[in-house]
Scaffold this motif. Sequence first.
Motif, PDB file in Angstrom:
ATOM      1  N   ALA A 292       0.833  -1.207   0.000  1.00 29.16           N
ATOM      2  CA  ALA A 292       0.000   0.000   0.000  1.00 29.16           C
ATOM      3  C   ALA A 292       0.864   1.252   0.000  1.00 29.16           C
ATOM      4  O   ALA A 292       1.890   1.316   0.676  1.00 29.16           O
ATOM      5  N   ASP A 293       0.422   2.247  -0.748  1.00 30.83           N
ATOM      6  CA  ASP A 293       1.048   3.571  -0.679  1.00 30.83           C
ATOM      7  C   ASP A 293       0.520   4.343   0.512  1.00 30.83           C
ATOM      8  O   ASP A 293       1.257   5.099   1.163  1.00 30.83           O
ATOM      9  N   HIS A 320       5.038  -1.376   8.008  1.00 35.66           N
ATOM     10  CA  HIS A 320       4.909  -1.463   6.548  1.00 35.66           C
ATOM     11  C   HIS A 320       5.919  -0.516   5.904  1.00 35.66           C
ATOM     12  O   HIS A 320       5.620   0.646   5.602  1.00 35.66           O
ATOM     13  N   PRO A 321       7.135  -0.987   5.680  1.00 31.78           N
ATOM     14  CA  PRO A 321       8.224  -0.110   5.229  1.00 31.78           C
ATOM     15  C   PRO A 321       8.027   0.458   3.828  1.00 31.78           C
ATOM     16  O   PRO A 321       8.730   1.417   3.477  1.00 31.78           O
ATOM     17  N   HIS A 322       7.109  -0.079   3.035  1.00 32.99           N
ATOM     18  CA  HIS A 322       6.882   0.455   1.691  1.00 32.99           C
ATOM     19  C   HIS A 322       5.745   1.482   1.665  1.00 32.99           C
ATOM     20  O   HIS A 322       5.470   2.060   0.620  1.00 32.99           O
ATOM     21  N   CYS A 323       5.120   1.690   2.781  1.00 34.94           N
ATOM     22  CA  CYS A 323       4.022   2.664   2.866  1.00 34.94           C
ATOM     23  C   CYS A 323       4.586   4.086   2.880  1.00 34.94           C
ATOM     24  O   CYS A 323       5.555   4.381   3.590  1.00 34.94           O
ATOM     25  N   VAL A 336      -5.218  12.510  11.087  1.00 34.63           N
ATOM     26  CA  VAL A 336      -3.807  12.704  11.414  1.00 34.63           C
ATOM     27  C   VAL A 336      -2.999  11.817  10.482  1.00 34.63           C
ATOM     28  O   VAL A 336      -3.302  10.633  10.321  1.00 34.63           O
ATOM     29  N   VAL A 337      -1.983  12.392   9.837  1.00 35.03           N
ATOM     30  CA  VAL A 337      -1.169  11.623   8.895  1.00 35.03           C
ATOM     31  C   VAL A 337       0.298  11.712   9.288  1.00 35.03           C
ATOM     32  O   VAL A 337       0.734  12.675   9.932  1.00 35.03           O
ATOM     33  N   ARG A 338       1.043  10.692   8.890  1.00 40.11           N
ATOM     34  CA  ARG A 338       2.488  10.676   9.093  1.00 40.11           C
ATOM     35  C   ARG A 338       3.136  10.300   7.775  1.00 40.11           C
ATOM     36  O   ARG A 338       2.704   9.352   7.103  1.00 40.11           O
ATOM     37  N   THR A 339       4.155  11.028   7.405  1.00 34.48           N
ATOM     38  CA  THR A 339       4.869  10.748   6.164  1.00 34.48           C
ATOM     39  C   THR A 339       6.021   9.782   6.425  1.00 34.48           C
ATOM     40  O   THR A 339       6.414   9.542   7.582  1.00 34.48           O
ATOM     41  N   ARG A 340       6.588   9.256   5.367  1.00 31.35           N
ATOM     42  CA  ARG A 340       7.723   8.356   5.501  1.00 31.35           C
ATOM     43  C   ARG A 340       8.921   9.063   6.134  1.00 31.35           C
ATOM     44  O   ARG A 340       9.728   8.447   6.846  1.00 31.35           O
ATOM     45  N   ARG A 341       9.008  10.391   5.946  1.00 23.59           N
ATOM     46  CA  ARG A 341      10.121  11.162   6.537  1.00 23.59           C
ATOM     47  C   ARG A 341       9.886  11.471   8.009  1.00 23.59           C
ATOM     48  O   ARG A 341      10.767  12.000   8.673  1.00 23.59           O
ATOM     49  N   GLY A 342       8.686  11.159   8.521  1.00 21.08           N
ATOM     50  CA  GLY A 342       8.426  11.344   9.935  1.00 21.08           C
ATOM     51  C   GLY A 342       7.603  12.560  10.290  1.00 21.08           C
ATOM     52  O   GLY A 342       7.302  12.779  11.471  1.00 21.08           O
ATOM     53  N   GLU A 343       7.238  13.398   9.297  1.00 19.19           N
ATOM     54  CA  GLU A 343       6.385  14.554   9.613  1.00 19.19           C
ATOM     55  C   GLU A 343       4.989  14.070  10.008  1.00 19.19           C
ATOM     56  O   GLU A 343       4.407  13.214   9.345  1.00 19.19           O
ATOM     57  N   CYS A 344       4.465  14.616  11.093  1.00 21.18           N
ATOM     58  CA  CYS A 344       3.130  14.272  11.574  1.00 21.18           C
ATOM     59  C   CYS A 344       2.228  15.495  11.413  1.00 21.18           C
ATOM     60  O   CYS A 344       2.527  16.580  11.931  1.00 21.18           O
ATOM     61  N   LEU A 345       1.131  15.335  10.665  1.00 19.65           N
ATOM     62  CA  LEU A 345       0.304  16.472  10.270  1.00 19.65           C
ATOM     63  C   LEU A 345      -1.159  16.218  10.600  1.00 19.65           C
ATOM     64  O   LEU A 345      -1.637  15.086  10.581  1.00 19.65           O
ATOM     65  N   LEU A 346      -1.860  17.300  10.888  1.00 25.82           N
ATOM     66  CA  LEU A 346      -3.297  17.248  11.110  1.00 25.82           C
ATOM     67  C   LEU A 346      -3.997  17.892   9.923  1.00 25.82           C
ATOM     68  O   LEU A 346      -3.742  19.058   9.605  1.00 25.82           O
ATOM     69  N   LEU A 347      -4.853  17.155   9.267  1.00 24.84           N
ATOM     70  CA  LEU A 347      -5.652  17.656   8.141  1.00 24.84           C
ATOM     71  C   LEU A 347      -7.057  17.938   8.644  1.00 24.84           C
ATOM     72  O   LEU A 347      -7.706  17.056   9.236  1.00 24.84           O
TER      73      LEU A 347
END
Length: 406
Positions: A292-293, A320-323, A336-347
Amino acid sequence: MLAARPYRERFRRALGVRRGQRLVVLNSTWNPDSLFGDSGDGEGSGDEDILPLLLPRLTAELPADEYRLVAILHPNIWHGHGPGQIRAWLDRARRGGLTLIDPLEGWRQALIAADAVIGDHGSVTYYAAALGTPVLLGAAPVSGLDEKAPLADFVRTAPRLVPHASPRAQLETLFAKHRPMAGPAEYTTSVPGESARRLRRLFYALMKTPEPASPALLEPLPLPPYEPRFLSVPLRVFTWVRNRDTGEVAVRRYAEPSHEPSHEPVDGTANGGEAHSAVPEDTRDISRLDIADVVFRHGPADDPRLGPPARWAAEVMRRHPHCALAAYVTGPGTCVVRTRRGECLLLTAADTGDADPAAYASALHALLAGGRTVTQVIRHGLIVRTGSQTHRVSVRPSVRPDQSVD
């Protein structure tokens, strides 16, 4: 039903129909020639079972954010086969977004809320036509009906579903060409709004008992319980970045991981947009999680089983290292989302939003995959388009830079 029509929007909200979505009702009576029967329509269909052909195409071809599917099955279907068997037969469709309506308490509200009905020769489909709702007959034999009966004329003249053709194309043609049929409304009642008074008068006359002097009143249709739709199958998501500077992204999601749409793309260009896979964490198709992306789930932010959303997202990224993106939907317009680089964001959508916030996460993924930075997205926010609807979404850090969620 006529008295309850002013509450149509409430019934739609109770069924989880979002702004801009079309509600399609599947309806079946209970004999072998019905939509849920086992012999097709018996007239040129090759005696095919219509519903097994139709359901996978509906859940796969109708964009999940633009259509809502519910089914009204005759009580005798439930009684004859049993609730467990019905739910088992319809399991894949239910995970793809189909909701089963209570056949005794909820069918009238769903019919009032409907934008279209795919049905058969049963009375519920006829009532839909009487209300002026667009109808497609998926199964409707003329044989066995009195040729002079209004229902027979309805079966002969109502638009027919072509089982092997695109259901979405047929629905769009139905909406474009729809003209209410005069017959069903005329023959359902010639005195609309007077049924309570006239029926009570008749019943008391049959009983040879004086009719009460008080007005004859009907129980109003109750507001159904809230039934939001939560998809639990992998989604095939197509995105079109319409404006990188403003963060405008069009999103179409399909409840079928291998679906490739044949219709024109939403931006009117010749390209089909970028595709990615978005998979709910609680899916049965667990093999899809590793490719999954975007991995997402819905739940309250204070659910102690999952931990705070930011911590859940960090756990998903480790598992899931490919997410590329993890999204925890915490409410009708927030995630709440988290990117692969570690940024945690609230949409957060303006005015609480009116789309599944998991679609906002897919839009964010498209922007980041296209080269936008998190800083740029925070500055400009998101403009997410689902069908004809536009949703403005703010993006801001979910946790302080010095706050660990790992």
